[in-house]
Structure formats: C-alpha cells, structure tokens
Design an enzyme around this catalytic site. Structure first.
Site, PDB file in Angstrom:
ATOM      1  N   LYS A 200      50.499  28.335  39.240  1.00 47.33           N
ATOM      2  CA  LYS A 200      50.199  29.931  39.304  1.00 47.33           C
ATOM      3  C   LYS A 200      50.900  29.967  37.943  1.00 47.33           C
ATOM      4  O   LYS A 200      52.001  29.231  37.538  1.00 47.33           O
ATOM      5  CB  LYS A 200      51.050  30.424  40.606  1.00 47.33           C
ATOM      6  CG  LYS A 200      49.088  30.657  41.295  1.00 47.33           C
ATOM      7  CD  LYS A 200      50.130  31.776  42.496  1.00 47.33           C
ATOM      8  CE  LYS A 200      49.657  33.558  42.147  1.00 47.33           C
ATOM      9  NZ  LYS A 200      48.476  33.514  41.792  1.00 47.33           N
TER      10      LYS A 200
ATOM     11  N   GLY B  81      48.915  40.007  41.608  1.00 47.96           N
ATOM     12  CA  GLY B  81      50.186  40.750  41.103  1.00 47.96           C
ATOM     13  C   GLY B  81      51.163  39.527  41.227  1.00 47.96           C
ATOM     14  O   GLY B  81      52.442  39.310  41.293  1.00 47.96           O
TER      15      GLY B  81
ATOM     16  N   CYS C  59      49.953  40.632  29.479  1.00 42.54           N
ATOM     17  CA  CYS C  59      50.798  41.481  30.452  1.00 42.54           C
ATOM     18  C   CYS C  59      51.271  42.222  29.661  1.00 42.54           C
ATOM     19  O   CYS C  59      51.559  42.025  28.105  1.00 42.54           O
ATOM     20  CB  CYS C  59      52.136  40.425  30.540  1.00 42.54           C
ATOM     21  SG  CYS C  59      53.945  40.838  30.264  1.00 42.54           S
TER      22      CYS C  59
ATOM     23  N   LYS D 131      46.825  31.193  27.541  1.00 48.59           N
ATOM     24  CA  LYS D 131      45.413  31.965  27.663  1.00 48.59           C
ATOM     25  C   LYS D 131      45.282  33.468  27.361  1.00 48.59           C
ATOM     26  O   LYS D 131      45.659  33.931  27.662  1.00 48.59           O
ATOM     27  CB  LYS D 131      46.010  32.019  29.145  1.00 48.59           C
ATOM     28  CG  LYS D 131      44.567  32.422  30.683  1.00 48.59           C
ATOM     29  CD  LYS D 131      44.975  32.008  31.497  1.00 48.59           C
ATOM     30  CE  LYS D 131      43.777  31.814  32.173  1.00 48.59           C
ATOM     31  NZ  LYS D 131      43.559  32.023  33.131  1.00 48.59           N
TER      32      LYS D 131
ATOM     33  N   ILE E   6      38.308  32.689  30.166  1.00 48.56           N
ATOM     34  CA  ILE E   6      38.774  33.803  30.020  1.00 48.56           C
ATOM     35  C   ILE E   6      39.037  33.962  31.408  1.00 48.56           C
ATOM     36  O   ILE E   6      39.626  33.342  32.278  1.00 48.56           O
ATOM     37  CB  ILE E   6      37.293  34.799  29.540  1.00 48.56           C
ATOM     38  CG1 ILE E   6      36.578  34.851  31.146  1.00 48.56           C
ATOM     39  CG2 ILE E   6      36.589  34.811  28.721  1.00 48.56           C
ATOM     40  CD1 ILE E   6      35.566  36.097  30.931  1.00 48.56           C
TER      41      ILE E   6
ATOM     42  N   GLY F  39      33.596  31.446  35.544  1.00 49.28           N
ATOM     43  CA  GLY F  39      32.218  32.136  37.025  1.00 49.28           C
ATOM     44  C   GLY F  39      31.477  29.664  36.683  1.00 49.28           C
ATOM     45  O   GLY F  39      30.292  29.850  36.708  1.00 49.28           O
TER      46      GLY F  39
ATOM     47  N   GLY G 292      37.325  28.081  38.625  1.00 53.76           N
ATOM     48  CA  GLY G 292      38.576  29.555  39.505  1.00 53.76           C
ATOM     49  C   GLY G 292      37.588  29.360  40.927  1.00 53.76           C
ATOM     50  O   GLY G 292      38.333  28.890  41.995  1.00 53.76           O
TER      51      GLY G 292
HETATM   52  C1  LIG Z   1      42.382  34.944  42.926  1.00 46.65           C
HETATM   53  C2  LIG Z   1      42.716  34.593  41.221  1.00 46.65           C
HETATM   54  C3  LIG Z   1      44.204  34.648  41.007  1.00 46.65           C
HETATM   55  C4  LIG Z   1      44.494  33.900  39.593  1.00 46.65           C
HETATM   56  N1  LIG Z   1      45.496  33.980  39.206  1.00 46.65           N
HETATM   57  C5  LIG Z   1      45.920  33.980  38.168  1.00 46.65           C
HETATM   58  C6  LIG Z   1      47.364  33.958  37.551  1.00 46.65           C
HETATM   59  O1  LIG Z   1      47.499  33.741  38.433  1.00 46.65           O
HETATM   60  N2  LIG Z   1      47.422  33.556  36.697  1.00 46.65           N
HETATM   61  C7  LIG Z   1      46.411  33.435  35.355  1.00 46.65           C
HETATM   62  O2  LIG Z   1      46.711  32.931  33.820  1.00 46.65           O
HETATM   63  N3  LIG Z   1      45.058  33.606  35.833  1.00 46.65           N
HETATM   64  C8  LIG Z   1      45.088  33.989  37.242  1.00 46.65           C
HETATM   65  N4  LIG Z   1      43.573  34.151  37.300  1.00 46.65           N
HETATM   66  C9  LIG Z   1      42.475  34.211  36.479  1.00 46.65           C
HETATM   67  C10 LIG Z   1      41.772  32.432  36.726  1.00 46.65           C
HETATM   68  O3  LIG Z   1      42.437  31.607  36.539  1.00 46.65           O
HETATM   69  C11 LIG Z   1      40.655  32.675  36.173  1.00 46.65           C
HETATM   70  O4  LIG Z   1      40.590  32.877  34.524  1.00 46.65           O
HETATM   71  C12 LIG Z   1      39.724  33.500  36.185  1.00 46.65           C
HETATM   72  O5  LIG Z   1      39.491  33.800  37.538  1.00 46.65           O
HETATM   73  C13 LIG Z   1      38.314  33.373  35.888  1.00 46.65           C
HETATM   74  O6  LIG Z   1      37.481  32.170  36.167  1.00 46.65           O
HETATM   75  P1  LIG Z   1      36.784  32.197  37.242  1.00 46.65           P
HETATM   76  O7  LIG Z   1      35.281  33.076  37.282  1.00 46.65           O
HETATM   77  O8  LIG Z   1      36.204  30.158  37.710  1.00 46.65           O
HETATM   78  O9  LIG Z   1      37.410  32.628  38.548  1.00 46.65           O
HETATM   79  C14 LIG Z   1      43.683  33.977  38.577  1.00 46.65           C
HETATM   80  C15 LIG Z   1      42.080  34.607  39.627  1.00 46.65           C
HETATM   81  C16 LIG Z   1      41.756  34.915  40.796  1.00 46.65           C
HETATM   82  C17 LIG Z   1      40.253  34.583  40.945  1.00 46.65           C
END
Ligand SMILES: Cc1cc2nc3c(=O)[nH]c(=O)nc-3n(C[C@H](O)[C@H](O)[C@H](O)COP(=O)(O)O)c2cc1C
Ligand SMILES: Cc1cc2nc3c(=O)[nH]c(=O)nc-3n(C[C@H](O)[C@H](O)[C@H](O)COP(=O)(O)OP(=O)(O)OC[C@H]3O[C@@H](n4cnc5c(N)ncnc54)[C@H](O)[C@@H]3O)c2cc1C
Ligand SMILES: Cc1cc2nc3c(=O)[nH]c(=O)nc-3n(C[C@H](O)[C@H](O)[C@H](O)COP(=O)(O)OP(=O)(O)OC[C@H]3O[C@@H](n4cnc5c(N)ncnc54)[C@H](O)[C@@H]3O)c2cc1C
Ligand SMILES: Cc1cc2nc3c(=O)[nH]c(=O)nc-3n(C[C@H](O)[C@H](O)[C@H](O)COP(=O)(O)O)c2cc1C
Ligand code: FES
Ligand code: FES
Lengths: 272, 301, 301, 272
Positions: free
Chosen positions: C46, C73, C144, C178, C204, C262, C283
C-alpha cells in the site's frame, strides 16, 4: 413487400417470449408481437428485460440486431446463433420471460421486377430474412429458387426454415460439398434473368456481389454490422459506399443494392 | 418541471448528448409519432464542422463493461450541408406531453454543436449558426486536438479561454462550451470558459479509450479494433467520473451546467441535478431505449 | 514466462496494484497456504507516507457499474511503522508454482509504494527504502495533490520531472513512477518521469469519481456517499481507458511499463502486454478472487 | 469456539447450492461446503458463479458478505434478506446452481467466561450468526438466553432459526411490542452476570453497546460494513475505534468487543 417500412411506432416495447425451440445448432425464438408487420429484410433490436449484462466482460450492454425471420399470428420469429454474450442470453430465454423489442427497423428487400425470378441465397444464420422473404414470394406467386449454405451437419436443420432449398455444405455433410455461391453460378448459368437476394457471412456476400456484378444481375444484399442503436443515432454501423463515404447499415440498409458497394467488408456479414 | 436555461424555456431538464440521437433518422425510422413525442426538451445536433467529414473507417463501436467505446469520427455534412439540408428538417418537433407536469407539449429547441481546430474556424461556424433563426443555442465541442501539440484545445485553460473569447464576439445566442474530461483540471477549464464569455458549460464528453481485436493480443500482433485507432468511452461505466466532474465544476462556476455521462434512470438525473447541473443530457442510454429521455423526464415529475 | 524487469527477475508478469492486496492480512486470513502460493510475482505495498495516516471516515466504498469507487485515504503506519512492523512480516512469500512454466516457486519481490507532497518528503521516504535490503524496488505514487494548486503533482510534466529528479538521486534501486490518469497528457507525463530518471512507469491509477447517497439526490439535499467526499474508480469499467493510456505511454517511453486497470482474465493481461506493458498489475479483481493473480498468470502460460 | 479461525485455505471455491427455502421474508440458502468448519460469528463472501451483475445499475460486481448461520453435514446455511441486487440474485438461486465461496473469514465470538450466562440478542437478518452460536452453546451445555427482535410479521419466521427465543416486534405482531433491547434490560435487571452476543441493525447494536457499558457487562458485537474483499485487502470496511483510528470489520471483526467502540455507526449494522 415494400422497401420503405411503415413507421415502427416510437420506442421499444416489451415482448413476451412464447417459445424457444432448438433447430440444430440454432434456436428459434418466438416473441408475441403486436407491432407493425415487418417488410422482409427488416430487423429488430432485442434485449432481455431481465439480466441483460453479466456475461463475459460484463456484457451485453446494448441491444442486439436480429432479422425478423417470420411474423405471423401475432408472433415474430428470430433465428439465433449463440456467438457471444448477447446471443447466449437470448438463446436461453424461456416462454414467459420478456424481451425488449425495437422494430421493425431498416430497409427491407424490394420485389423483383415483374417477371424476373428471385434467387434467394443464404449462409448460416443469415438465412433468417430469406424465410420471411420466401413467405411473401409464395404469397405473391413469384417464381424463386432457394440456395442455402451451411458450415457443418449441426447447422443443416436451419434449412427447415425455408422450403425447397438446394443445399451446400462446407464439410460435405449434405448437398453440394462446397460453397453455396457455386450453386448460384450454376443457377445463373442456366437462367441469368433473375434478381438475387442474399444474406450470410461477409465472404459469401462478397462472393455474391462479385458474381452479380460480373453477370450484371441485380442483387440485394442484407448486410450486418455491429450496431449500438439500430435507428440511425450512433453512426456506428457503417460500411464503405462505392464512390466514397459510408452507409449506415441500420437505416440505409440492412438490405443494400450490391451496386452501391465496391466490396463487402469482413465486418459486414453474419456469423459464418 | 419546466426549466429556464440561459434565457430559454425548456419543457423539462432532459436533453440529448450531441451525436447520440439523430432526429432526422429517427423520424424516418419511427414516423411522425416521434415529432409530437420527442424525448428531449432540446435537441443537440451532432458535431458540425466547416467541411464535410465522412468519419472513421469501421469498426466504430466496441462494447465495453457497462459502456461503449466509439470512434465515429464526427461524420457530418459540413456547415453548408447542415444548414441547407438538415436545418429545414429539424423544425416542428414537440416534446412528449407526458414528460411535462401540465401534460403540454412544447416546441423542441435546437442546439447546434460545432467544432473547429482554430478560433477562426470556430468563429465562422458560430457566425453562421448565429444567423439561423431556427438555432436557439450553440454548443462548442472543444475536444478537438490542437494541431501543434496533439492535445485537446479544451484541456488547456489558457487556450480555451482565448478560443471562447473569439467565438463569443460572433454570437449573441447562448453559448455552451462542452468541456473535455481528459484534462488535469476540469473545473479550471470550466472557469476559463466562463471567463471567456460562455453562457453555460456541458460535460462530460467521452473518456479516451481503446480496444484490441478479440484474440489479437494473444498472437503477439495486437490489432486495434477500432478503425479510428482509439475512441471514447461512454455509458454507465463513466457515470461516477461524470458525477465527480459535474459536481466539481458546478462548485466553481456561476453559469449553468449541463451534466451527462451514463445517465440511464431518473435517479441518475436527480444525482446530476443534485450535483449542480441545470440540465441533464442522455447519450448512450438512448441507443438502448430511444424514448429514454421521456422516461427519465417523467421520473423527475 | 519468467520476466526481466529493471534488472530484477520475476516468476511471471503478474503483480498486484498498490493498495489492493495486504499480504499480512491475507496470510492471517488464509494461513500459510498463501506463503507458498502467493498470487503475484512481486508484491506492491500500500502507499506509505512519512507520517502514519488513519485514512478517510467511512463509508469508503461505492459499487459502481462494472467497478468500484474507493475513498480509502491511504491509511498506513507511516514510514517508521512500516519498516519496523510490516517489513519483517513481508519476507518468505513464494509465488504459486502453478503459475510458472517450470512449476517452480520463486521468492516474491517486494516493491514499496510511497507518497509525499514535497520532493523533500519523497526524498526521505525513498532514502529509507533504499537502505532496506528487503525492498527490491520503489514505486512513487504521484497522485498527490500539490498543496498550492490542489492538482496532482503527477499531472504536470514539469513538476513531475523535477520531483522524480530529486528522488532519483536518493536511490540506486529501480524507481517506478505511478502516473496519474487524471491528466491531459499522460504520455507527456510518462516522458517527464523518464527524463527525471525513472526506471519504469506504472498506470493507471483510479479515475477521480464520486457517488451520492442513494435517494439523497431526490430530497434536494444531496449527500456525498463517501466519507472522503470523492474517490477513485477502478475495475472493468476503466479497462478501455487503461488500455488506451498504456498503449499511448508505451509508444512514447523507452522504459518498461506496468499496465493495470480492470484486468480480470488472461485475455485482459494479454491485451495490456500487447499494448506495450512489461508487467501487468491486478487490483480490484483480487477482491473478488484473491487468487486472481495466479489464475491470470496461469492463463498466460 | 475460538476467536482465531483456522486458515481458510487460499482462494475462493465453487459451492453447489443444495437448497433455498423461504423463511417468511427471508431465505435460507444451503450450500455444499467441504471447507474448514467456521467459528460462530465468522462469515463468507458469496457471489453467484453465473450472472453476477446485470441487476440495478449493472450491479452486483463484488462478492457479498454473509454470516454463516449454520454449518453441518457438509452444508453451510446462510440467512438472506433481499435488500439489493446482490442479495436479490442470491435469493433466487436454486438447487444445482453454483456460488463462489470465500471463507470462513474474520474473527468470531469468544466463549463466555466460565460460569457466565450468555445472552444472545439479534435483530432482523442479524440473527444469523446467533444460530450457529447457539448450536455451540447447546453442545457445550452453556446456559444462555435468546432475545430476537423483528420489524414485522413477515419477518417473524426468522426466529425458527434459533430455539427458545423471547421475541420482540416493532409492530407488536408477536411478543414484546417494542425494542428487543427492552428485553435485554429486563434480563440484565434480573441477572447481570452475563456476556452479551449481539448482531443486528446499527441502532440495535448501539443500544446494546450503551446498555452493556452502563451495566458493565461484556458484550461482543457482530458488526457489518460494506465490504469489497472480506480479507483485509481493501481497507474499505472500517468502523471508528475507541481512542482513534479505525478497525477493519472483516479482519478485526466482524465480532468486536463493545469496549473497543465509542459508538456503533449507522453504516455498521445489518439491514434493519
Ligand atoms: C481499494 C483500493 C485502494 C487503492 N490504494 C492504492 C494505494 O494505496 N496506492 C496506489 O498507488 N494505488 C492504489 N489503488 C489503485 C490501484 O493500485 C490500481 O491502480 C487501480 O485500482 C486500477 O486497477 P484495477 O482496476 O485492477 O483495480 C487502490 C485501488 C483500490 C481499488
Ligand atoms: C441487421 C442485422 C441482422 C441480424 N440478424 C441476425 C439473425 O437473424 N440471427 C443471428 O443470430 N444474428 C443476427 N445478426 C447478428 C447478431 O446481431 C450478432 O451475432 C450479435 O449482435 C452478437 O452479439 P453477441 O453478444 O452474442 O456476440 P459478440 O461478442 O458481440 O460477438 C459478435 C462479434 O462482434 C465482435 N465483437 C466481439 N467482442 C466485441 C465487443 N466487445 N464489442 C464489439 N464487437 C465485438 C466480434 O467480431 C464478434 O465475432 C444480425 C445483425 C444485424 C446487424
Ligand atoms: C460480516 C457481515 C455479515 C453479514 N451477514 C448477513 C447475513 O447473514 N444475511 C444477510 O442478508 N445479510 C448479511 N450481511 C449484509 C449483506 O452483506 C448486505 O445486505 C449485502 O451486501 C447487500 O448487497 P445488495 O447488493 O443486496 O444491496 P446493496 O444495494 O449493496 O445495498 C445494501 C446497502 O448498501 C448501501 N448501498 C447502496 N448502493 C450502494 C452502492 N452502489 N455501493 C455501496 N453501497 C451501496 C446502502 O446502504 C444499502 O442499504 C452481512 C454483512 C457483513 C459485513
Ligand atoms: C456514438 C457517440 C457519438 C458521439 N458523438 C458526439 C459528437 O458528435 N459531439 C459531441 O460533442 N459529443 C459526442 N458524443 C458524446 C456524448 O454527447 C456524451 O458526452 C457522452 O456520450 C457521455 O454521455 P453518455 O454516457 O450518456 O453517453 C458521442 C457519444 C457517443 C456514444
Ligand atoms: S446502429 Fe446506430 S446508426 Fe446504425
Ligand atoms: S472488506 Fe476489504 S478490508 Fe475489509
């Protein structure tokens, strides 16, 4: 039989599924339909009322286009082939379930010039609009020949949708072992004064188009294309028009005069 | 439910998204029933450009999870063709009476959406629209790539403000700027449009998106599905993004906002209105249900 | 299928998206079975910040059409807590042998994701990670907000390049940036990261999104559902957007790209790879199926 | 009965639906389950294998959390109330269909201290985890009292899931006309040496928490929260912890010592 349909009435309507019967690899979906009578070659956009979505990749989202294969006794018949999430969902519907119906839509076939024979040539699930066309030709006593091509034995029962068809099959399981366009060439050789009505995979349609062009025989091709709306709103369903620009298959077709096309694109046909 | 928008009166707050409803084609398909039960209180045209465009080669559509990626490429007859051929056919539409509380049918107002790659081009388009009595308002599609940078004109507040200024001088009709969602600072762009003299902003347009032909990823020779290469994502998939942008923009400008993106049901329209939109536009949902506009407006009664 | 990434060897190309898998919690929930069948070839932490954060008030989740809006958050123990408490528990994981062609299980590499609002803060975070032998690579979350402008640091190529430069000097470990998807010119941002010295980019992140509490739009007193006000959209809904951005970025940088957004099935991972990604991150799909990483990697064999 | 479950094994598994029975306004879904035996209070994430999605707003997308109401003879029982697209889909599953099961998950109830009576208090569909808890208490011969509250008559049959319950109903259709927490006050008045086990709507849980605090009686509250994962991955399911910070309901709970909470938030309870 007219190229210009009557207005379909505005908006989609709910249709009760009255039956869903196996026909070899296909299904015939029957839907109670008090909408306007379609012209042969017209189509409807269908979607199940319940659970449209949640198939592969959360699809289908949009409604799907289907030729109206038959329309009688307040029922529309659709010939379905399961090729993806939308057709799969429709194929599994049972009597008592409901579909959204938008249609009849598009331009259908126009009658052959007085005295000309009609040659109906279809491939695979693309035979659907030829069934209702044959109904009209029989009713008007118009001379016609039916040529149907199928990929393999499980698809052959589809031929039952029409009468007195000459059959071709890719795998030789029935009739002529080869392309249905071979039969068309034979027919035109024996009597070229005909109008061709064709629907099927893009390859077949392109074959028909080229044959008709060479033989200088009029041909009406029922095209397909991925459609989002079916009523001219999205401009998504186009095929290139001879001389430049594009035709919208849903409103400029689906039945398009072969002379309007340089060629039939790979995306413009029925599932093979 | 009748609503005021930039000095115009609309039967209800539901209009269409540009390029998602073709009134002429729909009238041909559905007959005169449409003319007196038009599903929107105002009709927004497809994007019109100075020169005719044929649009992108097919395939133009890709169905995505809860959405649609399109790469239509703005086919249109060009300004002259639009005015000569389309405009005369766009009169006489009246809204569906069942969508208004009084059960009355109102004339459907015409909003013409235009796009140009330079201020000059846009100026000519807007001037021509200004001269047409049948056009009630003008919408500027600024999701047009700047020829030099390749980025959307509408994504850069400075550029956007100056383009809007140029155009503003050419018309006294309500001027709506349709923002691009593919920007770092959409509310900043909305403010720029307002500063440039826009009477309203509309959003969101489609999100830049892409699809590969099924199975082609596996072969190592990836083939883009869409003839145009890339496209734009619309439909329910983008609704949470649209709501965020509409809310952020509404909080930052004083001019009215037209909210759109994935609206399918009255509840979604209410969310848009609650987020600050004055009008709500329906796009992709009309493909599934051509009377969606009326259905949603009815639900707001 | 074993893959090279910035000088590191990974068992297969499937890793997790930051913040979507908690190896420590998962080990507690699923037991030691997880330790030797870890679903990813590398484990991305995270986002870690300098100071501990408790995260946003609930509700933090909104289920959207084919997706999820989250407003977590960035809760985390802060740099010190992470290094003292978490890091020791993040050793000893091995990838699922069924996901590698040889049937071998490889050690899972640790990628630590960090975020700071100034170059100085990021510098301290990166330096501390650099000193930890257990950390194989560092990922910079640049979604950020800049305290002055409110816009993401990562959305402005100039700002991004200078931040990456500062950080680059502090570590010899592979540095992944990222990117934020909420930018006008994502490929331009990727190039800026490369120019600043990044060894790779990942994308993304979630799309800025929002939801209103069910029914609250109707009452006229719209209430934001998410405790944090707005959130980010992930899941299948964003896949076409992700694919477009991954493809555009891959065409513009020479450094490797980690594609995500996705991904649910092997075909989606193949699309990402075909669009130019070296690694693919999963994710939201892991929430539905914690072994999704292994399932997808198996499908690539 | 232990707070710390055995490892659930990694990954979700397919479970065959063996039955789905009406219980008033609720359904009892039975799923063949050869997974680890759950501790009372543990839950599982469920999703139908087919057609998960395509409900209102194209939902559900994520799996849903359900208390394991019973686990015996290789079958898990879940008590379901249809409150939205996810529960609706599960409510309509029939024998022979399949669900994805991830679990058992979370921390369950801990046994009362030696000699202490257990008071089980549940509201609505929140009675589910109390059923399996009662099974264990009966097996271990632990003295206990069951208090169940329901909104209305159609929900009363839910009480059949447990034995010897005192009932309260909001509408007076059975038992005490009023809050189930009124019954709790009575019980504690007559004998305060007890441990409370509670599950139900947030309002009820907050009532229980406040009563337990005032009476200085230990209470274990089975909370609910919107969950994306159920195994600590998403940090989405939090409730505020007394003294600051948050607890993840899925891994720090769902059973949480009342002393750890300042109050029970509106989002942390079962459907009322
Ligand atoms: C619940 C949740 C928490 C996330 N927390 C972070 C995070 O702490 N830091 C970060 O860079 N991206 C975070 N992401 C973004 C994911 O790493 C990823 O970029 C994004 O969800 C797209 O991929 P997905 O569609 O496979 O979920 C978070 C996504 C979700 C759904
Ligand atoms: C006028 C007309 C009449 C028709 N008549 C009939 C008929 O009578 N009977 C019949 O069975 N069919 C008919 N069709 C074809 C039918 O509409 C399609 O087979 C159907 O839309 C496929 O939907 P699907 O979800 O099952 O498959 P899809 O998954 O949509 O696959 C169908 C094709 O679409 C492409 N495709 C794959 N994925 C996507 C995607 N995500 N987005 C866009 N395209 C994709 C591929 O080329 C694929 O082969 C007709 C089509 C038209 C236009
Ligand atoms: C540990 C635990 C145990 C549980 N045990 C049981 C049980 O035994 N039996 C049982 O019936 N239920 C149980 N639940 C509750 C159950 O998980 C929910 O009722 C279910 O998830 C609702 O899903 P749905 O799709 O049917 O309804 P949803 O539409 O998800 O609605 C449920 C609630 O979520 C909110 N909501 C509405 N829309 C959204 C949205 N788009 N995104 C996020 N939230 C939204 C609203 O507050 C709404 O009231 C339990 C929950 C937990 C956490
Ligand atoms: C097929 C299609 C064509 C579109 N054409 C245009 C267009 O010509 N001009 C324009 O400004 N927006 C166009 N849009 C964008 C829509 O007006 C709208 O902004 C977007 O689709 C989001 O709304 P929706 O999710 O309700 O569709 C088009 C959208 C679609 C789906
Ligand atoms: S399908 Fe939309 S224009 Fe033809
Ligand atoms: S549900 Fe994901 S952390 Fe609890």
């Amino acid at each position: 039989m007219s190229a210009k349909p009557p207005g379909a009435g505005f908006g989609r309507r709910r249709g009760l599924v009255t039956g869903n019967d196996e026909l070899g690899a296909y299904r015939v979906l029957r839907v109670a339909d008090d909408g306007p009578a379609p012209a042969p070659g017209q189509f409807a956009m269908l979607a199940s009322v319940e659970r449209w979505g949640a198939g592969e990749d959360e699809r289908p989202h949009l409604a799907r286009a289907f030729s109206i294969a038959r329309h009688r006794d307040g029922e529309a018949h659709y010939l379905l082939e399961d090729v993806g999430p939308g057709t799969r969902r429709l194929c599994e519907l049972g009597a008592g379930e409901e579909v959204w119906v938008l249609g009849p839509l598009g331009k259908g076939f126009t009658a052959p010039d007085q005295g000309l024979r009609a040659i109906l040539i279809g491939g695979g699930v693309g035979i659907a609009p030829l069934a209702i066309l044959q109904d009209t030709l029989i009713a008007s006593g118009t001379e016609h020949t039916v040529l149907l091509g199928f990929r393999d034995a499980p698809r052959l029962p589809g031929a039952e949708l029409l009468r007195d068809a000459r059959i071709a099959s890719d795998d030789g399981s029935a009739g002529h072992h080869g392309l249905v366009t071979d039969l068309l060439l034979e027919e035109l050789d024996s009597d070229p004064s005909a109008t061709i009505y064709a629907c099927g995979p893009a390859g077949m349609l392109e074959g028909v188009r080229a044959i008709a062009e060479r033989a200088e025989v009029p041909a009406q091709l029922a095209l397909e294309a991925g459609m989002a709306c079916g009523f001219g709103a999205c401009y998504g369903c186009v095929v290139p028009r001879r001389g430049g620009g594009y035709l919208r298959v849903c409103v400029d077709g689906p039945v398009i005069d072969a002379a309007e096309l340089d060629h039939v694109e790979a995306h413009a046909g029925a599932p093979a | 439910m009748s609503v005021e928008f930039c000095g115009l009166r609309l039967a209800h707050p539901i209009i269409n998204g540009s390029g998602t409803f073709d009134a002429i084609a729909a009238r041909a398909a559905f007959g005169e029933a449409l003319a007196t039960a038009f599903p929107f209180s105002a009709y927004v045209s497809k994007t019109i450009t100075l020169q005719p465009r044929t649009g992108n080669p097919p395939p133009r559509l890709w169905e995505a999870p809860s959405g649609l990626v399109n790469s239509i490429g703005l086919p249109n007859k060009g300004l002259e063709g639009y005015i000569a051929e389309d405009l005369p056919q766009l009169t006489g539409f009246r809204s569906d009476p069942s969508a208004s509380p009084e059960g009355t049918s109102e004339p459907v107002l015409l909003i013409t959406n235009v796009m140009g790659s330079t201020g000059e081009e846009l100026g000519r388009l807007v001037e021509a629209c200004d001269a047409q009595a049948g056009i009630a308002a003008i919408e500027l599609n600024v999701s047009c790539p700047n020829v030099a940078t390749g980025l959307d004109i509408g994504a850069d507040p400075v550029q956007l403000e100056s383009v809007v200024k140029v155009v503003r001088e050419r018309t006294g009709k309500p001027l709506i700027v349709k923002l691009t969602p593919n920007a770092a600072d959409v509310p900043g762009c909305a403010q720029a449009a307002e500063a440039g003299g826009a009477d309203a902003v509309s959003l969101i347009n489609t999100l830049r998106a892409m699809a590969l032909a099924p199975g082609s990823g596996a072969t190592g020779s990836a083939r883009r599905w869409l003839g145009g290469g890339t496209g734009g994502l619309s439909g329910p998939a983008i609704r949470p993004v649209a709501l965020a942008q509409v809310s952020a923009v509404s909080g930052r400008v004083g001019i009215p906002v037209i909210g759109m993106g994935g609206v399918q049901r009255p509840a979604h329209a209410r969310d848009m209105l609650a987020a600050g939109a004055r009008l709500v536009a329906v796009g992709t949902e009309s493909f599934r249900d051509p009377a969606a506009g009326t259905r949603i407006a009815q639900g707001l009664l």
